[in-house]
Structures are given as C-alpha cells and as structure tokens.
Write a protein that holds these residues in place. Structure first.
Motif, PDB file in Angstrom:
ATOM      1  N   THR A 212     -38.885 -19.976  17.456  1.00 60.35           N
ATOM      2  CA  THR A 212     -39.733 -20.270  18.615  1.00 60.35           C
ATOM      3  C   THR A 212     -41.113 -20.737  18.166  1.00 60.35           C
ATOM      4  N   TRP A 213     -41.225 -21.046  16.871  1.00 58.00           N
ATOM      5  CA  TRP A 213     -42.442 -21.632  16.289  1.00 58.00           C
ATOM      6  C   TRP A 213     -42.057 -22.981  15.706  1.00 58.00           C
ATOM      7  N   PRO A 214     -42.867 -24.018  15.914  1.00 57.36           N
ATOM      8  CA  PRO A 214     -42.489 -25.378  15.502  1.00 57.36           C
ATOM      9  C   PRO A 214     -42.276 -25.511  13.994  1.00 57.36           C
ATOM     10  N   LEU A 215     -41.192 -26.172  13.645  1.00 57.01           N
ATOM     11  CA  LEU A 215     -40.925 -26.516  12.245  1.00 57.01           C
ATOM     12  C   LEU A 215     -41.572 -27.838  11.865  1.00 57.01           C
ATOM     13  N   SER A 216     -42.009 -28.594  12.851  1.00 58.41           N
ATOM     14  CA  SER A 216     -42.565 -29.929  12.606  1.00 58.41           C
ATOM     15  C   SER A 216     -43.850 -29.883  11.793  1.00 58.41           C
ATOM     16  N   ARG A 217     -44.454 -28.712  11.658  1.00 59.77           N
ATOM     17  CA  ARG A 217     -45.681 -28.620  10.865  1.00 59.77           C
ATOM     18  C   ARG A 217     -45.424 -28.711   9.360  1.00 59.77           C
ATOM     19  N   PHE A 231     -30.714 -19.969  13.067  1.00 55.52           N
ATOM     20  CA  PHE A 231     -31.447 -19.883  14.327  1.00 55.52           C
ATOM     21  C   PHE A 231     -30.932 -18.683  15.120  1.00 55.52           C
ATOM     22  N   HIS A 232     -31.753 -17.661  15.260  1.00 58.68           N
ATOM     23  CA  HIS A 232     -31.360 -16.489  16.033  1.00 58.68           C
ATOM     24  C   HIS A 232     -31.454 -16.795  17.525  1.00 58.68           C
ATOM     25  N   GLU A 242     -40.936 -22.329  27.200  1.00 56.82           N
ATOM     26  CA  GLU A 242     -41.579 -22.927  26.032  1.00 56.82           C
ATOM     27  C   GLU A 242     -40.835 -22.565  24.759  1.00 56.82           C
ATOM     28  N   TYR A 243     -40.380 -21.318  24.675  1.00 51.82           N
ATOM     29  CA  TYR A 243     -39.582 -20.909  23.513  1.00 51.82           C
ATOM     30  C   TYR A 243     -38.305 -21.749  23.408  1.00 51.82           C
ATOM     31  N   MET A 244     -37.636 -21.951  24.540  1.00 51.08           N
ATOM     32  CA  MET A 244     -36.396 -22.729  24.532  1.00 51.08           C
ATOM     33  C   MET A 244     -36.675 -24.174  24.119  1.00 51.08           C
ATOM     34  N   ARG A 245     -37.758 -24.740  24.602  1.00 54.58           N
ATOM     35  CA  ARG A 245     -38.110 -26.117  24.238  1.00 54.58           C
ATOM     36  C   ARG A 245     -38.317 -26.244  22.734  1.00 54.58           C
ATOM     37  N   ILE A 246     -39.116 -25.341  22.169  1.00 53.67           N
ATOM     38  CA  ILE A 246     -39.394 -25.376  20.725  1.00 53.67           C
ATOM     39  C   ILE A 246     -38.107 -25.148  19.929  1.00 53.67           C
TER      40      ILE A 246
END
Length: 443
Positions: A212-217, A231-232, A242-246
């Motif tokens: 639920t934290w972006p990997l794109s960083r 992915f849990h 927002e969590y689902m979106r990320i």
C-alpha cells in the motif's frame, strides 16, 4: 508409440497397486529406457513421498510396525526395500540412489559394500546453499492485522549505520540474498539504500509487503535486483480506496519490470468467503498464489489458528485448491500444514502436489537457511523461534551460527506436535514436522 504407451500404463498400474506390485515397480525403473528415466522417477515421486528427502537424514530403517498413520506408505516403503535387498543388484541400487534422495541412507545400510560416492544428478543442487539473510528492518506497519506473525517484534528501525554494517558482514560471510522484512518493509526509511546495497554487493532480494506504499519511487537500478514480490491481500484494501489504487498500480509496476508476483492471503477463520480475494487475483491476472493458516508469533499473543483446529479448515483449503487448479494458477502453501488433517486418500494426493510440503526449509544450510535479524539486532534461526538468540556482531561468523542454531532447529523439528505423530510414518521419516516451529516454541 505402442510400446511406450504400454510401458506407461504398466508403470501407472504398478504404482497404484503397491505394496503388492513392489517387485514390478523396481523392475520397471530398472529397465526403463535411459531417455525415460526422469519421467519414470517423477511418477514414482508423485506416488511415494518417502522417496523424497526430509528435513534430516534418517539414521536407521524405519520400524514400520509403529506406523498407524499412512500405513500404506509404510508397507510400500518396506516392500520396495525388501525387493532391492532380495535382488542384491548394485546397479539397480545405484539407480534408486541417484534418483531418490530419501532412500540414500537406507541404500547405504542395505548395500554397505557398494560405492555410491559421486552419484548425483546433473540438476541436483548442493546440500549447502549460498546464505540468505532476512533483515527485519522495521517493526512499524501502517496496518494493524490482528493475526500478524510479526506482531511482537521491536517497534524500531535498523539505522543506516547498522544496515551498512549488516551488509558488510553478510557479504563477508557469503550471503547472496538479503531480504527486507517487517513490520512493513516499504515503510522503512532506508529501503532505497537497502536496494542500493544489494546492488553494490552483487546480491539479489525478494520481499513481502502489504504493497500500500508506492513502488514507483525505486530507481530502475534498485528495481533490477528484486527477484520477486509477495503482495499481501488484506481487508484494508477494501476499506481504503487509496490503498487499493496503490496496490494495483504496484502490480503493474512489477509486471512491467518482469518481477515475479506472488499474491498472498492468510486464512484466519474457517468458512472464509474468498470471493473478493479471488476476484482481485483474476482481475490482476496473477498466476502465483501463496496461502497460509495464520500462525502464532513468538509470544503467542496474536490471533492464530490453533494446531488442534487445523482440520476445521479442510474445506477452505479445498476451495482455494479448486480455484487455482481451474485457472491454472500455481499455488504454494506458505506455512506447514500437516497432511493428516485430510482423509488419507486425499492426503496422499496432497503429498503428490509439488508445492505442498509438510516441513519448511529452516533446516537447510545447517539450520541457518532463514537467519533473521530483528530490529534490535538479535539473530534467530527464524522469526518463530525465540531461541537460540544471538546478538549481532561484526566478528560473528556463519560457522558460529551453525554451531548455535543447527542443533536447536533439529530438536524443534523432531519434537512431536501431536500424540499421533509418534505413530506416523511421515513423522518417522522426517517428512512432516507437524506444523510451523512457531507452534513448538514460545518466548
């Protein structure tokens, strides 16, 4: 070819009619064409789990008289060894030694004059793996899952200086894989540095996250060392848009970079409705799933499935198996489940499943396969074992860990969890540990 078709039919029938057909089984393997030996051995392994290697060498032939559970396997084991002994054929013994690691101690006892030295398959891995290290970089998490296995680890983070020292030590001790764990590893403020260090030291990594934290960083260099991501799937995804979106964006990010994706969900209570999990897995076109019955943390103060309740989850496990089978999804059991919770015929089918193992790999590499460093820098054989507990030091060697951990791990593995373990063929062959070691140890 008619001849090959008849041979395959004979092989399957012989395996289905053990122990009476033991002599025919041995003969079919002995006379199999060289190009069909691998296929023949795979067929044997799918029906006879005692041909596989367990979590410890068997020191003597199993006394099959004490085996009430899986007695049919015990009799087949006894019959095959008896036939090999009667034949007294060293070449046939060598074929069995080459293909079936689980029988090697038996064959050495039955054929003391035979030289088995150097017999190994081309694809057989070394007993000693390259070391891997699981660093619990943080005890912090943005979720509060009541069943979390890491529920009781220290609520601190590994500092930058500590992280650099751990990597230097790991490299000097032959580590080729360092895995960030938590808590939630993506909350770790030095996670980017950790991936940089993995690259700098020529290692690889994989890790599990609630994602639920972006990997794109992550930079492309940092991402290139990640072999797989688990992915849990948690209830939080449906409670927080927002969590689902990320979460979904992270899946696409990983797919674009060819990172292996594993969907993981824990089963906390019987008769669980998996509909939402199944729909998410299908929608994201995920091809690998890990499941686990929730296990206790070191203090046994989280919500977990008690060992005496395993059989209550048979229908849940069947539903997940059926879902994955129909959609050709690879299913792995992330935590040990004893096959004896199923009716024996069904249990034998489960044991034939490549990704169903009633013991974990904690015993490998001298009890150091899953070496864990907690946020407080204590080293244990796995997070489920509170002892032995070694304070991290740069002077510590991996040999020191062997000496302090191997014996403790083997003792825990051999400790029966249920009374019926003492009369189980699989337990005596070291092919079942009963359940995760977290059930057998308590801080």
């Amino acid at each position: 070819m008619p001849g090959e078709a008849m041979w395959r039919i004979a092989l399957q029938q012989a395996l289905q009619n053990l122990p009476q057909s033991a002599s025919l089984c041995v003969e079919l393997l002995r006379t199999a064409p060289q190009e069909r030996l691998d296929d023949c051995a795979k067929a044997f392994l799918s029906k006879l789990p005692f041909l596989k290697e367990g979590y410890a060498p068997v020191e003597k032939l199993t006394d099959t008289k004490v085996c009430d559970s899986f007695a049919s396997l015990a009799e087949s084991y006894k019959a095959i060894l008896h036939d090999l002994k009667v034949r007294n054929d060293q070449e046939t013994a060598k074929i069995f030694y080459l293909y079936f690691n689980g029988l090697r101690p038996d064959l050495k006892l039955l054929f003391p004059e035979t030289d088995f030295t150097g017999l190994r398959r081309d694809n057989e891995r070394d007993k000693k793996e390259e070391h891997q290290l699981m660093v619990f970089v943080t005890g912090l998490c943005n979720l509060n899952c009541s069943y979390c296995f890491s529920n009781d680890i220290e609520r601190r983070q590994i500092t930058e200086d500590e992280l650099r020292k751990i990597f230097k030590w790991a490299s000097e001790n032959g580590c080729n894989c360092v895995t960030p764990c938590g808590g939630e590893p993506l909350m770790y403020k030095h996670i980017g540095l950790l991936l940089d260090l993995v690259q700098d030291y020529g290692m690889t990594t994989y890790f599990a996250s609630n994602c639920t934290w972006p990997l794109s960083r992550f930079t492309e260099r940092q991402a290139s060392c990640i072999k797989s991501l688990t992915f849990h799937i948690t209830e939080a995804l449906w409670k927080n848009a927002e969590y689902m979106r990320i979460f979904c964006e992270n899946i696409q990010w990983a797919k674009q970079r060819g990172i292996n994706i594993i969907a993981r969900f824990n089963i906390v209570k019987p008769n669980t409705d998996f509909t939402k999990c199944f729909e998410l897995i299908e929608k994201q076109e995920l091809k690998c799933v890990n499941i686990a019955l929730t296990i206790p943390d070191r203090s046994h103060d989280n919500i977990y499935v008690g060992a005496s309740y395993f059989s209550d989850f048979i229908d849940d496990l069947r539903r997940v198996l059926d879902f994955c089978k129909k959609r050709k999804i690879s299913l792995n059991f992330a935590k040990t489940v004893p096959p004896c919770i199923f009716p024996e015929e069904e249990a034998l089918q489960m044991l034939a499943y490549d990704n169903f193992l009633p013991f974990c790999n904690v015993h490998e590499d001298g009890g150091t396969r899953n070496v864990c460093i907690s946020p407080a820098k204590y080293i244990t054989p796995c997070l489920g074992m509170s002892a032995p507990k070694v304070l991290f030091s740069e002077k510590l060697t991996w040999d020191d860990l062997y000496k302090q951990m191997g014996t403790a791990v083997n003792c825990a593995l051999r400790q029966p969890l249920f009374e019926k373990c003492n009369k189980c063929f699989l337990y005596h062959r070291h092919l079942c540990q009963g359940a995760c070691l977290s059930y057998k140890t308590h801080a």
